[in-house]
Design an enzyme around this catalytic site. Structure first.
Site, mmCIF file in Angstrom:
data_model
loop_
_atom_site.group_PDB
_atom_site.id
_atom_site.type_symbol
_atom_site.label_atom_id
_atom_site.label_comp_id
_atom_site.label_asym_id
_atom_site.label_seq_id
_atom_site.Cartn_x
_atom_site.Cartn_y
_atom_site.Cartn_z
ATOM 1 N N SER A 1 37.999 38.405 38.600
ATOM 2 C CA SER A 1 39.042 37.385 38.385
ATOM 3 C C SER A 1 39.763 37.211 39.706
ATOM 4 O O SER A 1 39.694 38.090 40.575
ATOM 5 C CB SER A 1 40.013 37.898 37.317
ATOM 6 O OG SER A 1 41.234 37.185 37.353
ATOM 7 N N ASP B 1 29.985 48.097 21.451
ATOM 8 C CA ASP B 1 31.345 48.154 21.990
ATOM 9 C C ASP B 1 31.237 48.863 23.340
ATOM 10 O O ASP B 1 30.899 50.051 23.404
ATOM 11 C CB ASP B 1 32.257 48.925 21.035
ATOM 12 C CG ASP B 1 33.697 48.981 21.540
ATOM 13 O OD1 ASP B 1 33.908 48.941 22.777
ATOM 14 O OD2 ASP B 1 34.605 49.074 20.707
ATOM 15 N N LYS C 1 41.005 44.672 37.232
ATOM 16 C CA LYS C 1 40.099 43.795 37.982
ATOM 17 C C LYS C 1 40.013 44.224 39.453
ATOM 18 O O LYS C 1 38.967 44.081 40.084
ATOM 19 C CB LYS C 1 40.536 42.330 37.844
ATOM 20 C CG LYS C 1 40.400 41.779 36.415
ATOM 21 C CD LYS C 1 38.946 41.738 35.930
ATOM 22 C CE LYS C 1 38.807 41.026 34.594
ATOM 23 N NZ LYS C 1 37.407 40.971 34.117
ATOM 24 N N ALA D 1 45.231 45.480 37.719
ATOM 25 C CA ALA D 1 44.754 46.808 38.142
ATOM 26 C C ALA D 1 43.293 46.989 37.733
ATOM 27 O O ALA D 1 42.470 47.486 38.512
ATOM 28 C CB ALA D 1 45.621 47.897 37.523
ATOM 29 N N TYR E 1 45.953 44.156 33.690
ATOM 30 C CA TYR E 1 44.773 43.302 33.932
ATOM 31 C C TYR E 1 44.424 43.287 35.417
ATOM 32 O O TYR E 1 43.267 43.476 35.809
ATOM 33 C CB TYR E 1 45.057 41.892 33.414
ATOM 34 C CG TYR E 1 43.878 40.944 33.475
ATOM 35 C CD1 TYR E 1 42.827 41.045 32.562
ATOM 36 C CD2 TYR E 1 43.815 39.927 34.430
ATOM 37 C CE1 TYR E 1 41.745 40.171 32.605
ATOM 38 C CE2 TYR E 1 42.742 39.047 34.475
ATOM 39 C CZ TYR E 1 41.708 39.164 33.561
ATOM 40 O OH TYR E 1 40.640 38.297 33.606
#
Ligand code: NDP
Length: 259
Positions: free
Chosen positions: A142, A63, A159, A157, A155
């Site tokens: 992304s 993890d 990336k 922030a 998401y």
């Protein structure tokens, strides 16, 4: 193009989707590849495919939000294959919510998987790359690292943070034979995008096929990107031919994000 023969690669989130495609592409370019993630069966399947292609492969349950597990993962890669001089920080999660409905837990988990884990892994990988005078770090970001969009604040922030990490580390090691880049795909045909389509369908009452069309429409090419296209770009960035490319966030989205 067996340009990576003798190199050892570590791909986080390598059991499925984009990570799986990158792992197999690196192996077909000659690298020995360790894949890491939480789902043992998926990782074992990729390990078997890597070995079937004639390369050494390793599957590691980890993890990436847990730093001790990351330390153990690097120890395992080193003893099984050698120090990874190619690191692909691909593990990631996505969630969509209005900012006012974004919970602390959602924000923290997205930041931890998408940004902090890449920091942990890059910090762990760099000493061996510096000693070898050669290294490649590819971060799977992304288009959300290059532009904002509604309902994906956490998401986007995370990336953007990943791209900032990419650019800063790249310059820190720029004279040491190491390149650090990000790939910035638009929507890719993976389970993550299936979940996005299912979410849109549930929120809007549209059929899932119509929701998928909306996602395809974000690209001027009117289609989802494929994991294999992202993998080809990532593999190229690991090659000798790409040694002059560093500190970049390269968009692969069929023409939507242009700057
Ligand atoms: P998937 O959901 O298909 O795969 C995500 C991968 O990340 C899985 O292998 C998963 O493994 C791993 N992962 C998630 N959380 C953890 C964790 N805590 N520890 C270790 N591994 C973890 O998604 P994709 O293949 O589509 O996405 C891969 C990357 O590409 C992500 O970073 C994503 O943000 C990015 N991306 C995806 C796009 C898309 O449209 N699909 C577009 C742009 C970027 P396991 O569950 O076994 O832990």
């Amino acid at each position: 193009m067996a340009e990576l023969t003798g190199r050892v690669a570590l791909v986080t989130g390598g059991g499925k989707g984009i990570g799986r495609a990158i792992a197999l592409s690196l192996a077909s370019a000659g690298a020995d590849v360790a894949v890491a993630g939480r789902s043992k069966d998926a990782l074992e399947e990729v390990k078997t495919a890597i070995r079937a292609s004639g390369r050494r492969g390793e599957a590691i349950v980890c993890d990436v939000t847990d730093r001790p597990q990351i330390d153990a993962m690097f120890g395992q890669v080193k003893s099984a294959l050698g120090d990874p001089l190619i690191l692909v920080n691909n593990a990631g999660i996505a969630a969509s919510a209005k900012l006012t409905e974004t919970t602390d837990e959602m924000w923290d988990q997205i930041m931890r998987v998408n940004a902090t884990a890449a920091f942990y892994c890059t910090r762990a990988a760099l000493p061996a790359m510096l000693s070898a005078g050669w290294g490649r770090v590819v971060n799977v970001a992304s288009i959300a690292a290059r532009s904002g969009a509604a309902y994906i604040a956490a998401y986007a922030a995370s990336k953007h943070a990943l791209l900032g990490l990419t650019r800063a580390v790249a310059l820190e090691v720029v004279t040491r034979g190491i390149t650090v880049n990000a790939v910035c795909p638009g929507y890719v045909d993976t389970e993550m995008t299936d979940r996005s389509a299912a979410y849109i369908a549930a929120r809007t009452g549209r059929p899932e096929e119509a929701a998928r069309k909306i996602l395809e429409g974000f690209s001027p090419q009117g289609r989802l990107m494929t994991a294999e296209e992202v993998a080809s770009l990532a593999t190229y960035l690991c090659s000798e031919s790409a040694r002059g490319i560093t500190a970049q966030g390269i968009v692969l989205d069929g023409g939507s994000v242009q700057a």
